[in-house]
Design a protein around this motif. Structure first.
Motif, PDB file in Angstrom:
ATOM      1  N   ALA A  95       0.829  -1.211   0.000  1.00 31.38           N
ATOM      2  CA  ALA A  95       0.000   0.000   0.000  1.00 31.38           C
ATOM      3  C   ALA A  95       0.862   1.260   0.000  1.00 31.38           C
ATOM      4  CB  ALA A  95      -0.935  -0.007   1.210  1.00 31.38           C
ATOM      5  N   GLU A  96       1.956   1.239   0.750  1.00 29.99           N
ATOM      6  CA  GLU A  96       2.807   2.426   0.814  1.00 29.99           C
ATOM      7  C   GLU A  96       3.589   2.635  -0.486  1.00 29.99           C
ATOM      8  OE1 GLU A  96       4.962   1.947   4.470  1.00 29.99           O
ATOM      9  OE2 GLU A  96       3.268   2.698   5.655  1.00 29.99           O
ATOM     10  N   VAL A  97       4.020   1.543  -1.116  1.00 30.32           N
ATOM     11  CA  VAL A  97       4.744   1.667  -2.386  1.00 30.32           C
ATOM     12  C   VAL A  97       3.802   2.117  -3.497  1.00 30.32           C
ATOM     13  CG1 VAL A  97       5.875   0.320  -4.209  1.00 30.32           C
ATOM     14  CG2 VAL A  97       6.645   0.108  -1.851  1.00 30.32           C
ATOM     15  N   LEU A  98       2.601   1.553  -3.538  1.00 31.77           N
ATOM     16  CA  LEU A  98       1.647   1.945  -4.583  1.00 31.77           C
ATOM     17  C   LEU A  98       1.115   3.353  -4.330  1.00 31.77           C
ATOM     18  CD1 LEU A  98      -0.319  -1.374  -5.229  1.00 31.77           C
ATOM     19  CD2 LEU A  98       1.602  -0.436  -6.514  1.00 31.77           C
ATOM     20  N   GLY A  99       0.965   3.704  -3.034  1.00 36.06           N
ATOM     21  CA  GLY A  99       0.655   5.081  -2.650  1.00 36.06           C
ATOM     22  C   GLY A  99      -0.479   5.721  -3.427  1.00 36.06           C
ATOM     23  N   GLU A 100      -0.147   6.815  -4.134  1.00 36.30           N
ATOM     24  CA  GLU A 100      -1.169   7.608  -4.825  1.00 36.30           C
ATOM     25  C   GLU A 100      -1.764   6.889  -6.034  1.00 36.30           C
ATOM     26  OE1 GLU A 100       2.331   7.955  -7.338  1.00 36.30           O
ATOM     27  OE2 GLU A 100       2.060   7.922  -5.171  1.00 36.30           O
ATOM     28  N   THR A 101      -1.226   5.720  -6.396  1.00 37.23           N
ATOM     29  CA  THR A 101      -1.790   4.981  -7.538  1.00 37.23           C
ATOM     30  C   THR A 101      -2.994   4.134  -7.116  1.00 37.23           C
ATOM     31  OG1 THR A 101      -0.431   2.980  -7.346  1.00 37.23           O
ATOM     32  CG2 THR A 101       0.517   4.834  -8.566  1.00 37.23           C
ATOM     33  N   LEU A 102      -3.254   4.062  -5.816  1.00 34.56           N
ATOM     34  CA  LEU A 102      -4.423   3.321  -5.321  1.00 34.56           C
ATOM     35  C   LEU A 102      -5.663   4.205  -5.376  1.00 34.56           C
ATOM     36  CD1 LEU A 102      -2.815   1.693  -2.152  1.00 34.56           C
ATOM     37  CD2 LEU A 102      -3.379   0.533  -4.300  1.00 34.56           C
ATOM     38  N   SER A 103      -6.809   3.581  -5.578  1.00 37.18           N
ATOM     39  CA  SER A 103      -8.064   4.336  -5.549  1.00 37.18           C
ATOM     40  C   SER A 103      -9.126   3.536  -4.815  1.00 37.18           C
ATOM     41  CB  SER A 103      -8.551   4.647  -6.966  1.00 37.18           C
ATOM     42  OG  SER A 103      -9.075   3.486  -7.573  1.00 37.18           O
ATOM     43  N   ALA A 104     -10.147   4.221  -4.356  1.00 37.15           N
ATOM     44  CA  ALA A 104     -11.234   3.554  -3.617  1.00 37.15           C
ATOM     45  C   ALA A 104     -11.962   2.558  -4.511  1.00 37.15           C
ATOM     46  CB  ALA A 104     -12.214   4.598  -3.087  1.00 37.15           C
ATOM     47  N   GLY A 105     -11.982   2.802  -5.819  1.00 35.50           N
ATOM     48  CA  GLY A 105     -12.713   1.911  -6.715  1.00 35.50           C
ATOM     49  C   GLY A 105     -11.870   0.845  -7.381  1.00 35.50           C
ATOM     50  N   GLY A 106     -10.557   0.820  -7.092  1.00 34.29           N
ATOM     51  CA  GLY A 106      -9.683  -0.169  -7.726  1.00 34.29           C
ATOM     52  C   GLY A 106      -9.900  -1.565  -7.171  1.00 34.29           C
ATOM     53  N   LYS A 107      -9.501  -2.566  -7.949  1.00 31.54           N
ATOM     54  CA  LYS A 107      -9.605  -3.964  -7.528  1.00 31.54           C
ATOM     55  C   LYS A 107      -8.195  -4.485  -7.245  1.00 31.54           C
ATOM     56  CE  LYS A 107     -14.050  -4.044  -8.413  1.00 31.54           C
ATOM     57  NZ  LYS A 107     -15.095  -4.237  -7.425  1.00 31.54           N
ATOM     58  N   TYR A 108      -7.919  -4.718  -5.959  1.00 31.20           N
ATOM     59  CA  TYR A 108      -6.569  -5.089  -5.528  1.00 31.20           C
ATOM     60  C   TYR A 108      -6.619  -6.406  -4.761  1.00 31.20           C
ATOM     61  CZ  TYR A 108      -6.345  -0.098  -6.543  1.00 31.20           C
ATOM     62  OH  TYR A 108      -6.474   1.129  -7.151  1.00 31.20           O
ATOM     63  N   PHE A 109      -5.859  -7.396  -5.238  1.00 33.54           N
ATOM     64  CA  PHE A 109      -5.898  -8.753  -4.690  1.00 33.54           C
ATOM     65  C   PHE A 109      -4.504  -9.141  -4.201  1.00 33.54           C
ATOM     66  CE2 PHE A 109      -9.005  -8.214  -8.012  1.00 33.54           C
ATOM     67  CZ  PHE A 109     -10.150  -8.889  -7.585  1.00 33.54           C
ATOM     68  N   LEU A 110      -4.421  -9.557  -2.938  1.00 33.12           N
ATOM     69  CA  LEU A 110      -3.142 -10.014  -2.382  1.00 33.12           C
ATOM     70  C   LEU A 110      -3.309 -11.431  -1.849  1.00 33.12           C
ATOM     71  CD1 LEU A 110      -1.955  -6.776  -0.543  1.00 33.12           C
ATOM     72  CD2 LEU A 110      -1.076  -7.703  -2.698  1.00 33.12           C
ATOM     73  N   PHE A 111      -2.517 -12.341  -2.386  1.00 28.16           N
ATOM     74  CA  PHE A 111      -2.542 -13.738  -1.945  1.00 28.16           C
ATOM     75  C   PHE A 111      -1.398 -13.925  -0.959  1.00 28.16           C
ATOM     76  CE2 PHE A 111      -4.753 -13.570  -5.925  1.00 28.16           C
ATOM     77  CZ  PHE A 111      -5.836 -14.429  -5.726  1.00 28.16           C
TER      78      PHE A 111
END
Length: 202
Positions: A95-111
């Motif tokens: 989350a910290e590396v992706l930082g400003e590239t994250l959005s509330a509507g994005g689909k993010y999956f971590l296994f």
């Protein structure tokens, strides 16, 4: 595609900073896909760099591996990101590396290797919502096919970028919800971190 054109395409997407910081490593795909305006990436994301010794470039201390992600030209946020982590704890680093590239509507999956195999969670962090899932099928690609009900045989004839497009397209429509927990609760629930080097021949 030439390296210059590839770089120019990436420069106008949410991947730009990650590429400039040297975080997009060992790519199977890094460039335009068949979908107009989409840049795809499959590879590894460097989360923490080792201190540099003189001119010696050392491998990163921490990676998010088996990454699948897409970015759209002209947009500052990533609509889709998936990857593998040895420990749930490293969600914070992602989350910290992706930082400003994250959005509330994005689909993010971590296994994650150290969460209960029977559980799936949603974890809000830095304004985004992460799907946190156990790794059962050995690879993020297979896990995503399973999660999104995509048939491997249907994708066999596609190239690597085409497979990434198919997964991203299905992931963007994914709207199933799981139990929501906080990052702190996830730290309490996670199991021990496996040593990835154990049982390997020396």
């Amino acid at each position: 595609m030439t390296a210059t054109l590839e770089r120019k395409a990436i420069d106008d997407t949410a991947f730009a900073r990650l590429e400039q910081e040297g975080r997009m490593l060992n790519p199977l795909v890094k460039g335009p896909t068949a979908k107009p305006g989409r840049i795809g990436f499959r590879g590894e994301l460097a989360l923490r760099f080792a201190p540099k010794l003189a001119d010696e470039a050392r491998p990163p201390e921490l990676l998010c591996t088996q990454v699948m992600a897409v970015a759209t030209v002209g947009e500052a946020q990533l609509p889709f990101f998936a990857g593998y982590l040895l420990s749930f704890e490293y969600l914070k680093d992602v989350a910290e590396v992706l930082g400003e590239t994250l959005s509330a509507g994005g689909k993010y999956f971590l296994f994650c290797d150290n969460i209960d195999l029977s559980k799936k969670y949603q974890v809000p962090y830095k304004g985004a919502m992460f799907y946190v899932l156990p790794i059962l099928e050995s690879t993020v690609y297979n896990e995503m096919l399973d999660l999104l009900y995509l048939e491997k045989n249907d994708l066999k004839k596609k190239d690597t970028a085409g497979k990434l497009d198919a997964v991203a397209n299905a992931a963007l429509k994914y709207d199933i919800t799981f139990d929501t927990i906080t990052y702190a609760e996830g730290l309490e629930l996670m199991g021990p971190v496996r040593n990835p080097n154990e049982n390997r021949p020396v």
